[in-house]
Design an enzyme around this catalytic site. Structure first.
Site, short mmCIF file in Angstrom:
data_model
loop_
_atom_site.label_atom_id
_atom_site.label_comp_id
_atom_site.label_asym_id
_atom_site.label_seq_id
_atom_site.Cartn_x
_atom_site.Cartn_y
_atom_site.Cartn_z
N ASN A 162 0.90 -1.13 0.21
CA ASN A 162 -0.09 -0.05 0.08
C ASN A 162 0.75 1.36 0.07
OD1 ASN A 162 -2.76 -0.96 -0.04
ND2 ASN A 162 -2.96 -1.09 2.08
N HIS A 177 -3.46 2.38 -2.37
CA HIS A 177 -4.41 1.27 -2.01
C HIS A 177 -5.08 0.82 -3.28
CE1 HIS A 177 -4.21 2.17 2.19
NE2 HIS A 177 -3.98 3.74 2.20
N ASP A 181 -5.73 -2.97 -3.47
CA ASP A 181 -7.16 -3.70 -3.61
C ASP A 181 -6.93 -4.70 -4.78
OD1 ASP A 181 -8.26 -2.02 -1.45
OD2 ASP A 181 -9.24 -0.82 -3.02
N GLU A 200 -6.18 -7.54 4.80
CA GLU A 200 -5.51 -8.60 3.89
C GLU A 200 -5.46 -10.00 4.40
OE1 GLU A 200 -2.33 -6.93 6.89
OE2 GLU A 200 -4.29 -6.44 6.18
#
Length: 347
Positions: A229, A234, A238, A264
């Site tokens: 990240n 982000h 994802d 996660e």
């Protein structure tokens, strides 16, 4: 001008403009904080800007004031705590529609039953008259009376048939709505896997059928996910989560229960699985993830290799879902502390 003054004079067009303004602010906010535009992220940030959820406003403001990041896990937690419950209330609210439908059906059936009783009484009365009469005119009157009763009963049955057809259509729609709300409250929108609420429901159901203690639990965690990240944003994080979810779903057997229960973090319940079978599945998932190579679409940048660690626990008959998960999670911790990118089986 006060808020109440503005609201009292606002037109539908004003409301639409304000909603568009909120929508643009939400998108900007997601972009600034490097959050993807998933339904969950959008719903939480929209709730923050529309000012109707003070708890969400306070939590976001507190996170920002403390200099902490608004990451996907934090936003997901806010959704689970404050907004998912609204979906459950909508789900339960459908019960009043079911009640109304059943009341209508009962009224129709009572009407039909009353019509049937009236027809039966008329039939018995007129049959009695037939036995007492030898007059052709009288017999004609009896026949006419029977015909009228039959027509009335037929009309009642036609009304019942139409009511039942309407009720069937409404029942189909209600079933569709119930299934939709059930999926919304039990499914993680990013991956399509079950969420923690779905985990509790489905895993409890499967374990309830496991009378011989043949199940096994996998608990999986993406290694160094924060680094992904921080390095790529982000949106890429994802994508990594979705790829892991897709891989897990593809490699587990039919009947297994896959879950994303945290940012996660994943879990899989494997019914009718030995320790060796569970370990083979876990190793297959780990090796496949290790070989994944992702390219960021907009600039063709190759994403660094990422891995997962997996803990496994074979169920004993003493285990419920919580203790089985705890044992697998402890094995995951051992896999992490032992160097990551490995599979560990609980003792």
């Amino acid at each position: 001008m006060t808020t109440s003054d503005m609201d009292s004079s606002a037109t539908p067009m004003d409301a639409a403009v304000r909603e568009d303004d909120v929508a643009f602010r939400v998108i900007d906010f997601l972009f600034v904080h490097r959050l993807s535009t998933t339904p969950v992220h959008y719903a939480v940030v929209h709730a923050y800007f529309d000012g109707k959820h003070q708890e969400i406003c306070a939590a976001v403001d507190g996170q920002l004031a403390a200099g902490k990041p608004l990451d996907a896990f934090f936003v997901g937690e806010l959704y689970e705590e404050y907004l998912a419950a609204e979906a459950i209330r909508r789900f339960r609210g459908v019960g009043s529609d079911v009640e109304r439908l059943l009341d209508g059906l009962m009224d129709s059936l009572r009407t039909a039953d009353q019509g049937s009783l009236e027809y039966q009484a008329s039939l018995q009365e007129n049959i009695g008259k037939v036995g007492q009469s030898s007059d052709a005119l009288h017999l004609k009157q009896v026949a006419q009376s029977l015909l009228e009763s039959a027509l009335k009963a037929s009309e009642t049955n036609d009304v019942l048939k139409k009511n039942l057809e309407t009720a069937d259509q409404e029942a189909r729609q209600l079933r569709s709505e119930l299934e939709k709300h059930r999926r919304e409250t039990m499914t993680d929108p990013l991956t399509g896997l079950l969420n923690r609420r779905g985990m509790e429901v489905e895993m409890s159901r499967v374990l309830g059928e496991d009378v011989e203690g043949q199940a096994a639990m996998l608990v999986l965690d993406i290694d160094h996910f924060k680094r992904i990240n921080d390095t790529y944003g982000h949106a890429v994080g994802d994508v990594v989560i979705r790829k892991v979810a897709q891989t897990v779903k593809r490699l587990i057997p039919t009947g297994a229960v896959p879950v994303r229960y945290g940012g996660e973090e994943f879990a899989v319940l494997l019914p009718r699985s030995s320790a060796d079978e569970a370990k083979g599945i876990a190793e297959s998932i780990r090796e496949t993830i290790e070989k994944l190579r992702l390219i960021r679409r907009h600039d063709k940048m190759a994403i660094s290799q990422f891995t997962i660690s997996i803990g496994i626990a074979k169920r004993s008959l003493r285990d419920d879902m919580e203790t089985l998960f705890q044992r697998a999670d402890k094995a995951l911790y051992e896999a992490k502390s032992g160097g990551r990118n490995r599979v560990m089986l609980a003792a």
